[in-house]
Scaffold this active site. Sequence first.
Site, mmCIF file in Angstrom:
data_model
loop_
_atom_site.group_PDB
_atom_site.id
_atom_site.type_symbol
_atom_site.label_atom_id
_atom_site.label_comp_id
_atom_site.label_asym_id
_atom_site.label_seq_id
_atom_site.Cartn_x
_atom_site.Cartn_y
_atom_site.Cartn_z
ATOM 1 N N GLY A 1 20.542 -2.946 26.132
ATOM 2 C CA GLY A 1 21.691 -2.243 26.690
ATOM 3 C C GLY A 1 22.886 -3.173 26.748
ATOM 4 O O GLY A 1 22.787 -4.360 26.413
ATOM 5 N N ASN A 2 24.026 -2.648 27.184
ATOM 6 C CA ASN A 2 25.228 -3.478 27.256
ATOM 7 C C ASN A 2 25.161 -4.522 28.361
ATOM 8 O O ASN A 2 25.843 -5.534 28.295
ATOM 9 C CB ASN A 2 26.468 -2.600 27.448
ATOM 10 C CG ASN A 2 26.858 -1.913 26.154
ATOM 11 O OD1 ASN A 2 27.384 -2.547 25.254
ATOM 12 N ND2 ASN A 2 26.558 -0.627 26.036
ATOM 13 N N ILE B 1 18.717 -6.411 28.752
ATOM 14 C CA ILE B 1 17.687 -6.165 27.742
ATOM 15 C C ILE B 1 16.385 -6.010 28.523
ATOM 16 O O ILE B 1 16.019 -6.896 29.286
ATOM 17 C CB ILE B 1 17.564 -7.352 26.767
ATOM 18 C CG1 ILE B 1 18.900 -7.568 26.037
ATOM 19 C CG2 ILE B 1 16.409 -7.136 25.776
ATOM 20 C CD1 ILE B 1 18.907 -8.751 25.082
ATOM 21 N N TYR C 1 23.488 17.090 18.410
ATOM 22 C CA TYR C 1 24.817 16.485 18.563
ATOM 23 C C TYR C 1 25.572 16.813 17.287
ATOM 24 O O TYR C 1 24.963 16.917 16.220
ATOM 25 C CB TYR C 1 24.656 14.959 18.660
ATOM 26 C CG TYR C 1 25.431 14.250 19.769
ATOM 27 C CD1 TYR C 1 25.461 14.753 21.061
ATOM 28 C CD2 TYR C 1 26.090 13.042 19.520
ATOM 29 C CE1 TYR C 1 26.136 14.072 22.063
ATOM 30 C CE2 TYR C 1 26.762 12.352 20.518
ATOM 31 C CZ TYR C 1 26.783 12.876 21.787
ATOM 32 O OH TYR C 1 27.432 12.189 22.779
ATOM 33 N N GLY D 1 23.713 7.486 21.354
ATOM 34 C CA GLY D 1 23.105 6.189 21.660
ATOM 35 C C GLY D 1 21.590 6.262 21.544
ATOM 36 O O GLY D 1 20.978 7.232 22.004
ATOM 37 N N ASP E 1 19.404 4.706 23.164
ATOM 38 C CA ASP E 1 18.763 4.767 24.489
ATOM 39 C C ASP E 1 18.672 6.204 25.000
ATOM 40 O O ASP E 1 17.698 6.592 25.661
ATOM 41 C CB ASP E 1 19.474 3.846 25.496
ATOM 42 C CG ASP E 1 21.001 4.033 25.574
ATOM 43 O OD1 ASP E 1 21.573 4.822 24.782
ATOM 44 O OD2 ASP E 1 21.615 3.371 26.432
ATOM 45 N N ARG E 2 19.674 7.014 24.668
ATOM 46 C CA ARG E 2 19.673 8.407 25.124
ATOM 47 C C ARG E 2 18.592 9.208 24.396
ATOM 48 O O ARG E 2 17.921 10.053 24.993
ATOM 49 C CB ARG E 2 21.060 9.028 24.895
ATOM 50 C CG ARG E 2 22.166 8.246 25.591
ATOM 51 C CD ARG E 2 23.533 8.835 25.303
ATOM 52 N NE ARG E 2 23.691 10.141 25.936
ATOM 53 C CZ ARG E 2 24.713 10.945 25.697
ATOM 54 N NH1 ARG E 2 25.651 10.600 24.821
ATOM 55 N NH2 ARG E 2 24.799 12.113 26.310
ATOM 56 N N ASP F 1 20.707 8.490 33.365
ATOM 57 C CA ASP F 1 20.397 7.055 33.263
ATOM 58 C C ASP F 1 21.570 6.255 33.819
ATOM 59 O O ASP F 1 22.677 6.271 33.275
ATOM 60 C CB ASP F 1 20.135 6.689 31.789
ATOM 61 C CG ASP F 1 19.599 5.264 31.625
ATOM 62 O OD1 ASP F 1 19.842 4.409 32.513
ATOM 63 O OD2 ASP F 1 18.933 4.996 30.610
ATOM 64 N N THR G 1 36.395 -1.784 55.684
ATOM 65 C CA THR G 1 36.620 -1.724 54.233
ATOM 66 C C THR G 1 35.308 -1.702 53.454
ATOM 67 O O THR G 1 35.130 -0.892 52.540
ATOM 68 C CB THR G 1 37.491 -2.923 53.792
ATOM 69 O OG1 THR G 1 38.676 -2.925 54.587
ATOM 70 C CG2 THR G 1 37.858 -2.840 52.331
#
Length: 254
Positions: free
Chosen positions: A8-9, A12, A100, A107, A109-110, A129, A184
Amino acid sequence: MILVVDVGNTNIVLGLYEGSELLHHWRLSTNRSATVDEYGIMLTNLFSIAGILAAEIDGVIVSCVVPPLMPTLERLFPKYVGREALVVGPGIKTGLNIRYENPKEVGADRIVNAVAGIEHYGAPLVVVDFGTATTFDYIDPSGAYLGGVIVPGIGISAEALYQRAARLPRVELAKPKAVVGRNTVAAIQSGAIYGYAGQVDGIVKRICAEQRCTPRVIATGGLAELIASESETIESVDSMLTLEGLRIIYERNL
Ligand SMILES: Nc1ncnc2c1ncn2[C@@H]1O[C@H](COP(=O)(O)OP(=O)(O)OP(=O)(O)O)[C@@H](O)[C@H]1O
Ligand SMILES: CC(C)(CO)[C@@H](O)C(=O)NCCC(=O)O
Ligand SMILES: [K+]
């Protein structure tokens, strides 16, 4: 034994399966500049800590949504595991009917989450996800992957707030005592947790209305547990969903 790897971005995630049993799993940070040998050292160390020899690994499957890392991954597994990796993408049998507009655009992963989702929970289904981006994937009653929704992930949103608002600190993403924050930190935590839970519920309800059906809703990803506990629509959390999908796709390509 097979090695499954989701790149992933941000992270891993790696898993070792013997048949359908997940024996070990690990999480590394994604480093776009790490070399084949640097990742190789990490792999070798993880295997050695787990008492596993690279020679015991019969196959490797990878899903990756970080294209610049592909050349590194393609050299990593032959060199350090002695196996070519099967890469989830065009030419791989997923068993999934992808509707799609351009199936190559989804992606990996999807796709992997959808495959595991259908196998374990059936269709119709929504998989949420919570990663670098939060993704929603809708699988229709016939089991076809239609598409879904992509929104900035919780980490990215929190980071943007901190970067752009001089008086707002970085906070721990934990559940605050109340929705009405009286300091805050509590106010930011409320926005993150209830904002995301509300976003999930809002998007899922709109998917249901548009698609005229009542899918099961399963969540995965690092912060899934935290958000699911506040969401009305998430039925359960399956933290190993992506690894499961990789194992299933590997078996479909034997
Ligand atoms: N407790 C936390 N507090 C703040 N940010 C967090 C926390 N946990 C995760 N994040 C952030 O949320 C994002 C998603 O993290 P997570 O570990 O869920 O992703 P992931 O599934 O590995 O994502 P990807 O597959 O896209 O790499 C990251 O940007 C991470 O920095
Ligand atoms: C949305 C992410 C970043 C989630 O990891 C990944 O699935 C991706 O890069 N997808 C490509 C775009 C798409 O799925 O339509
Ligand atoms: K992921």
